[in-house]
Design a protein around this motif. Structure first.
Motif, PDB file in Angstrom:
ATOM      1  N   ASN A  54     -37.388  71.154 -52.811  1.00  0.00           N
ATOM      2  CA  ASN A  54     -37.591  71.889 -54.478  1.00  0.00           C
ATOM      3  C   ASN A  54     -36.005  71.247 -54.259  1.00  0.00           C
ATOM      4  OD1 ASN A  54     -39.962  71.694 -55.031  1.00  0.00           O
ATOM      5  ND2 ASN A  54     -39.946  73.882 -54.155  1.00  0.00           N
ATOM      6  N   ASN A 180     -51.875  74.841 -69.810  1.00  0.00           N
ATOM      7  CA  ASN A 180     -51.352  73.939 -69.182  1.00  0.00           C
ATOM      8  C   ASN A 180     -51.776  73.275 -68.011  1.00  0.00           C
ATOM      9  OD1 ASN A 180     -49.061  76.450 -70.368  1.00  0.00           O
ATOM     10  ND2 ASN A 180     -48.679  74.459 -70.352  1.00  0.00           N
ATOM     11  N   GLU A 182     -51.592  69.992 -67.250  1.00  0.00           N
ATOM     12  CA  GLU A 182     -50.828  68.793 -65.983  1.00  0.00           C
ATOM     13  C   GLU A 182     -50.306  69.993 -65.357  1.00  0.00           C
ATOM     14  OE1 GLU A 182     -50.373  70.597 -69.914  1.00  0.00           O
ATOM     15  OE2 GLU A 182     -47.730  71.253 -69.694  1.00  0.00           O
ATOM     16  N   ILE A 186     -47.425  69.338 -61.316  1.00  0.00           N
ATOM     17  CA  ILE A 186     -46.278  69.766 -61.125  1.00  0.00           C
ATOM     18  C   ILE A 186     -46.066  70.044 -59.431  1.00  0.00           C
ATOM     19  CG2 ILE A 186     -44.491  71.033 -61.987  1.00  0.00           C
ATOM     20  CD1 ILE A 186     -45.761  70.434 -64.630  1.00  0.00           C
ATOM     21  N   ASP A 196     -45.236  79.852 -58.251  1.00  0.00           N
ATOM     22  CA  ASP A 196     -43.839  79.485 -58.868  1.00  0.00           C
ATOM     23  C   ASP A 196     -44.226  79.237 -60.377  1.00  0.00           C
ATOM     24  OD1 ASP A 196     -41.774  80.604 -57.687  1.00  0.00           O
ATOM     25  OD2 ASP A 196     -42.138  78.683 -55.766  1.00  0.00           O
TER      26      ASP A 196
ATOM     27  N   GLU B  28     -36.212  72.532 -72.786  1.00  0.00           N
ATOM     28  CA  GLU B  28     -35.398  73.522 -71.375  1.00  0.00           C
ATOM     29  C   GLU B  28     -35.829  72.957 -69.965  1.00  0.00           C
ATOM     30  OE1 GLU B  28     -35.482  77.779 -72.770  1.00  0.00           O
ATOM     31  OE2 GLU B  28     -36.425  77.843 -70.797  1.00  0.00           O
ATOM     32  N   PHE B  29     -35.376  72.696 -69.367  1.00  0.00           N
ATOM     33  CA  PHE B  29     -35.369  72.278 -67.686  1.00  0.00           C
ATOM     34  C   PHE B  29     -35.639  74.740 -67.149  1.00  0.00           C
ATOM     35  CE2 PHE B  29     -33.289  72.823 -63.890  1.00  0.00           C
ATOM     36  CZ  PHE B  29     -34.079  71.335 -62.985  1.00  0.00           C
ATOM     37  N   VAL B  30     -36.507  73.869 -66.462  1.00  0.00           N
ATOM     38  CA  VAL B  30     -36.690  75.119 -65.587  1.00  0.00           C
ATOM     39  C   VAL B  30     -36.946  74.390 -64.058  1.00  0.00           C
ATOM     40  CG1 VAL B  30     -38.702  76.876 -65.541  1.00  0.00           C
ATOM     41  CG2 VAL B  30     -38.767  75.711 -67.727  1.00  0.00           C
ATOM     42  N   ARG B  31     -36.310  75.600 -62.931  1.00  0.00           N
ATOM     43  CA  ARG B  31     -36.021  76.169 -62.038  1.00  0.00           C
ATOM     44  C   ARG B  31     -37.173  77.370 -61.410  1.00  0.00           C
ATOM     45  NH1 ARG B  31     -35.766  74.334 -56.776  1.00  0.00           N
ATOM     46  NH2 ARG B  31     -34.454  75.184 -55.944  1.00  0.00           N
ATOM     47  N   PRO B  32     -38.082  77.213 -61.499  1.00  0.00           N
ATOM     48  CA  PRO B  32     -38.334  78.922 -61.130  1.00  0.00           C
ATOM     49  C   PRO B  32     -38.312  78.993 -59.060  1.00  0.00           C
ATOM     50  CG  PRO B  32     -40.714  77.120 -60.719  1.00  0.00           C
ATOM     51  CD  PRO B  32     -39.302  76.457 -61.536  1.00  0.00           C
ATOM     52  N   GLY B  35     -39.075  77.197 -56.274  1.00  0.00           N
ATOM     53  CA  GLY B  35     -40.538  76.313 -56.540  1.00  0.00           C
ATOM     54  C   GLY B  35     -39.714  75.130 -57.057  1.00  0.00           C
ATOM     55  N   PRO B  36     -41.059  74.300 -57.883  1.00  0.00           N
ATOM     56  CA  PRO B  36     -40.531  72.420 -58.031  1.00  0.00           C
ATOM     57  C   PRO B  36     -40.064  72.206 -59.796  1.00  0.00           C
ATOM     58  CG  PRO B  36     -43.121  73.595 -58.293  1.00  0.00           C
ATOM     59  CD  PRO B  36     -42.319  74.554 -58.162  1.00  0.00           C
ATOM     60  N   PHE B  38     -39.544  71.610 -63.170  1.00  0.00           N
ATOM     61  CA  PHE B  38     -40.555  71.414 -64.709  1.00  0.00           C
ATOM     62  C   PHE B  38     -39.479  71.288 -66.033  1.00  0.00           C
ATOM     63  CE2 PHE B  38     -42.180  75.334 -64.162  1.00  0.00           C
ATOM     64  CZ  PHE B  38     -41.809  75.305 -65.863  1.00  0.00           C
ATOM     65  N   ARG B  40     -40.284  72.441 -70.062  1.00  0.00           N
ATOM     66  CA  ARG B  40     -40.948  72.870 -70.862  1.00  0.00           C
ATOM     67  C   ARG B  40     -40.606  72.397 -72.136  1.00  0.00           C
ATOM     68  NH1 ARG B  40     -39.463  78.608 -70.299  1.00  0.00           N
ATOM     69  NH2 ARG B  40     -40.639  78.900 -68.237  1.00  0.00           N
ATOM     70  N   ARG B  54     -45.994  71.650 -73.983  1.00  0.00           N
ATOM     71  CA  ARG B  54     -46.377  71.157 -72.518  1.00  0.00           C
ATOM     72  C   ARG B  54     -45.034  71.504 -71.737  1.00  0.00           C
ATOM     73  NH1 ARG B  54     -46.995  66.792 -69.670  1.00  0.00           N
ATOM     74  NH2 ARG B  54     -49.028  65.811 -69.174  1.00  0.00           N
ATOM     75  N   THR B  55     -45.194  71.057 -70.495  1.00  0.00           N
ATOM     76  CA  THR B  55     -44.842  71.286 -69.565  1.00  0.00           C
ATOM     77  C   THR B  55     -44.787  69.658 -68.626  1.00  0.00           C
ATOM     78  OG1 THR B  55     -46.765  72.499 -68.392  1.00  0.00           O
ATOM     79  CG2 THR B  55     -44.644  73.654 -68.594  1.00  0.00           C
ATOM     80  N   PHE B  56     -43.880  69.348 -67.816  1.00  0.00           N
ATOM     81  CA  PHE B  56     -43.457  67.840 -67.855  1.00  0.00           C
ATOM     82  C   PHE B  56     -43.059  67.931 -66.104  1.00  0.00           C
ATOM     83  CE2 PHE B  56     -44.299  64.928 -71.149  1.00  0.00           C
ATOM     84  CZ  PHE B  56     -44.767  65.640 -71.880  1.00  0.00           C
ATOM     85  N   LYS B  57     -43.409  67.605 -65.209  1.00  0.00           N
ATOM     86  CA  LYS B  57     -43.082  67.621 -63.570  1.00  0.00           C
ATOM     87  C   LYS B  57     -41.475  66.415 -63.880  1.00  0.00           C
ATOM     88  CE  LYS B  57     -43.510  65.898 -59.215  1.00  0.00           C
ATOM     89  NZ  LYS B  57     -45.292  65.382 -58.744  1.00  0.00           N
TER      90      LYS B  57
END
Lengths: 328, 189
Positions: A54, A180, A182, A186, A196, B28-32, B35-36, B38, B40, B54-57
């Protein structure tokens, strides 16, 4: 373009915030000077990269002559080189370090950012969290209300799911229920990704903004460079700090087992290959340093740009950076 | 077909989602943790007006929607369709009741409207903020009452009904705020 049309030359942060950053760095340096923690300076460029799937490192070419070229990587954090110093006997150290991560841009991210990273010999996670609280109280110039919760208790409290016993299927079903579906794309097939995702979507936004959270005892699959506990369920000796719904810091009781470290790197590299991510060289110098012997220590990385954001209550990271990536 | 990656997402960008044209409200860019990454995203379905989360990869791509806003004059209604014309190119388009929506009750020939076009057809029509329309029907009301307190219903030439002060009479022209549907002023003719 004439000079008059260029509107991207001035900084995006105010003069007040430039001063605020300088004060913050001074506070940090005084804090560690009083505690005899040594400030160090390690290179930003490295022959090795982070193997983490990641994390995407910047790379650049070192050119001695046409035949003698090789790739170097910009650090994603100063962790590896700082651990090599510790293995060599440096004792407690800290660094304010520029770090770089590809494709991380947004309200809370800039591809180039500043980390405060420090390591304490013989500290437990609890000791390090206490020190973090003391430092943050100084930085905010007030006593902060804080709470320490295990990852499992917070997870259960907010979602009803036990993160140590759950499956990716259950987490994705929960995400779908919350609107969600989707999430499946992800998270891929990784349980850690599922955890996460759920944490950042449904738990982090529901934290009390004014409370400083220390989240501890992560599931073993999220150990990264942390030691594992001996007791059941097996958890990672890792903590994260949240304030104002924002992740500020990530700390570990550091993994010192060279063989285990190499194994984790190899697993990450295999995962990278499986996912089609670019191939990167693992840091063999770090593995060698661990073989030589890393003293028992705990370390943590704190995002200083985000810390400045929450201290000054601004909306976007651009407001605390002189020149964010678009203007760099 | 043009596509956008999540890296291009920003407020106002028009994308196709579930076969409908949508406009991004927020990204909004999220990087938890570790983790991966995505995104928001909040977007508005331009057909239904609904706002969806919705969230997008990160790096995922979506099709661009051919959506544009343009100013056009309202020509006439043939019973099923409302016809509009671009004053510069003289190009004409027509929209059905769903596209015209609320605007229908305010539109008078020659009014300038903001039309949102999707693949060249009207997706939605916004009437001008203020329209001037004559009153075709209302109670005569009491002579001498100028306070306007309470008011009375009045039917306008387009068929719309608005509340007007008691002193306003049949045949007079009034100014109406189409965003609230409220009487704004009497127009001296």
């Amino acid at each position: 373009m004439s000079v008059l049309e260029n509107t991207s030359w001035p900084p995006t942060c105010s003069a007040a915030l430039l001063h605020r950053r300088a004060e913050l760095y001074q506070t940090i340096r005084d804090f560690f000077a009083q505690r005899a923690v040594l400030e160090v300076d390690t290179p930003i460029l490295s022959n090795a990269a982070s193997c983490d799937l990641n994390l995407d490192s910047f790379s650049t070419q070192l050119t001695n002559d046409a035949l003698n070229q090789r790739l170097l990587y910009l650090q994603t954090s100063p962790e590896f080189s700082m651990k090599r110093l510790i293995a060599s006997g440096s004792g407690c150290i800290y660094q304010i370090a520029k770090s770089f991560r590809q494709a991380e841009s947004g309200r809370f991210h800039n591809p180039e950012f500043t980390l405060l990273e420090w390591y304490r010999m013989g500290f437990s996670l609890a000791d390090l969290m206490q020190e973090m609280l003391e430092l943050l109280s100084l930085c905010f110039n007030q006593n902060l209300a804080s709470i320490t919760l295990t990852y499992a208790s917070l997870f259960k409290q907010q979602t009803g799911i036990n993160p140590h016993e759950t499956s990716l299927t259950q987490l994705l079903a929960y995400a779908a229920e919350q609107g969600n579906p989707e999430a499946a794309q992800i998270c891929g097939d990784s349980l850690a990704n599922g955890l996460d995702y759920v944490f950042s979507q449904y738990i982090q936004p529901r934290l009390k903004p004014e409370l400083l959270y220390f989240v501890t005892d992560y599931p073993a699959c999220m150990a990264m460079l942390a030691k594992l506990s001996e007791d059941q369920p097996i958890t990672a000796k890792r903590f994260e700090v949240y304030f104002n719904n924002l992740e500020l810091a990530n700390g570990y009781e550091e993994l010192s087992d060279a063989q285990l470290q190499q194994q984790r790197f190899q697993e990450e590299l295999a995962e990278r290959e499986k996912q089609g991510a670019n191939k990167v060289p693992m840091d063999k110098n770090l593995v060698a340093a661990l073989q030589h012997g890393l003293p028992d220590c705990a370390g943590v990385a704190l995002g200083l740009d985000r810390l400045l954001m929450v201290i000054s209550g601004v909306y976007s990271i651009d407001e605390v950076l002189s020149f964010p990536i678009e203007r760099a | 077909m043009a596509t956008y990656s999540t890296n291009d997402f920003k407020g106002g960008l028009k994308i196709m989602m579930d076969n409908d044209p949508c406009s991004i409200v927020e990204n909004e860019f999220v990087r938890p943790g570790k983790g991966p990454a995505f995104s928001r995203v909040k977007y508005r379905n331009l057909k239904t007006g609904r706002v969806i989360d919705r969230t997008f990869k990160s790096g995922e791509t979506v099709e661009a929607a051919d959506v544009m806003e343009t100013e056009m004059s309202y020509l006439y209604n043939d019973g099923d369709f409302w016809h509009f014309m671009d004053d510069e190119t003289f190009e004409q388009v027509s929209g059905d009741a769903i596209a015209v929506g609320e605007a229908a009750k305010w539109l008078k020939e020659q009014d300038k409207c903001t039309i949102t076009l999707w693949n060249g057809s009207p997706l939605s029509v916004a009437a001008p903020n203020f329209v001037e329309l004559s009153i075709t029907d209302t109670d005569p009301g009491l002579k001498g009452d100028t306070s306007g307190g309470g008011g009375k219903p009045a039917t306008l030439e387009t068929g719309a009904v608005v509340r007007v002060p008691l002193f306003v009479q049949i045949g007079e022209i009034i100014k109406v705020d189409t965003r609230t549907g409220e009487y704004s002023a009497r127009v001296k003719s």
